[in-house]
Motif scaffolding. Structure first.
Motif, mmCIF file in Angstrom:
data_model
loop_
_atom_site.group_PDB
_atom_site.id
_atom_site.type_symbol
_atom_site.label_atom_id
_atom_site.label_comp_id
_atom_site.label_asym_id
_atom_site.label_seq_id
_atom_site.Cartn_x
_atom_site.Cartn_y
_atom_site.Cartn_z
ATOM 1 N N PHE A 93 1.474 -9.481 3.678
ATOM 2 C CA PHE A 93 0.865 -8.174 3.835
ATOM 3 C C PHE A 93 0.987 -7.642 5.256
ATOM 4 N N TRP A 115 -4.907 -8.753 -7.469
ATOM 5 C CA TRP A 115 -4.440 -9.970 -6.799
ATOM 6 C C TRP A 115 -5.579 -10.716 -6.136
ATOM 7 N N ASN A 119 7.807 0.447 -4.112
ATOM 8 C CA ASN A 119 6.786 -0.473 -4.624
ATOM 9 C C ASN A 119 5.492 0.291 -4.877
ATOM 10 N N GLU A 120 5.161 0.468 -6.142
ATOM 11 C CA GLU A 120 3.928 1.144 -6.537
ATOM 12 C C GLU A 120 2.821 0.143 -6.877
ATOM 13 N N ASP A 121 3.121 -1.141 -6.833
ATOM 14 C CA ASP A 121 2.112 -2.176 -7.086
ATOM 15 C C ASP A 121 1.347 -2.483 -5.811
ATOM 16 N N ARG A 122 0.194 -3.110 -5.962
ATOM 17 C CA ARG A 122 -0.537 -3.619 -4.799
ATOM 18 C C ARG A 122 0.069 -4.930 -4.324
ATOM 19 N N LYS A 176 5.325 -4.201 0.686
ATOM 20 C CA LYS A 176 3.941 -4.092 0.223
ATOM 21 C C LYS A 176 3.775 -2.755 -0.490
ATOM 22 N N GLY A 177 2.631 -2.543 -1.104
ATOM 23 C CA GLY A 177 2.395 -1.310 -1.849
ATOM 24 C C GLY A 177 2.672 -0.083 -1.006
ATOM 25 N N GLY A 222 -4.725 -13.019 -3.422
ATOM 26 C CA GLY A 222 -4.791 -12.196 -2.220
ATOM 27 C C GLY A 222 -4.838 -13.011 -0.942
ATOM 28 N N GLY A 261 -9.044 -5.495 -6.190
ATOM 29 C CA GLY A 261 -7.672 -5.430 -6.675
ATOM 30 C C GLY A 261 -7.352 -6.654 -7.507
#
Length: 128
Positions: free
Chosen positions: A30, A15, A76-79, A96-97, A21, A13
């Protein structure tokens, strides 16, 4: 080098590939689900007229006009984790995603909001 970067992004991913991450995981961004709703099937496309997609580090639509008493849902559609924070009581947990946050607007006005984690992200809800 481009192949190595692309491989790291596709497997870990963006991030994690960018080194963020571990930082986000260490600071608890997360952990836990903020809500039970899942992201829509088409990234960047709200599933309802009163939805705001969080995709590509942007709110879409960036300005949404609704009537008093309307519930607006941010998905939220992002990671990457994001928040929805602003005037009038907007104060989501870290999303979070796949997580979503809903807020009902009971009074007329213009409500600006942003993401606490990514201060360059901004949006506006206009309530009539």
């Amino acid at each position: 080098m481009a192949a190595a970067t692309a491989a790291s992004l596709s497997t870990a991913g963006a991030w994690a590939g960018g080194g963020y991450g571990r930082h986000f995981a260490e600071h608890g961004y997360f952990r836990g689900a903020a809500t039970v709703a899942m992201a829509p099937a088409t990234p960047g496309a709200p599933v309802a007229a009163n939805d705001v997609a969080i995709a590509g580090f942007a709110f879409s639509p960036s300005t949404l006009t609704v009537s008093k008493g309307t519930e607006v849902t941010w998905i939220n559609e992002d990671r990457a984790p994001h928040t929805v924070t602003g005037a009038g009581g907007l104060n989501s947990p870290v999303l979070k995603g796949g997580d979503s946050y809903s807020f009902t607007f009971h009074s007329a006005g213009t409500f600006s909001y942003g993401c606490d984690i990514h201060p360059f992200m901004h949006g506006t809800i206009v309530v009539k």
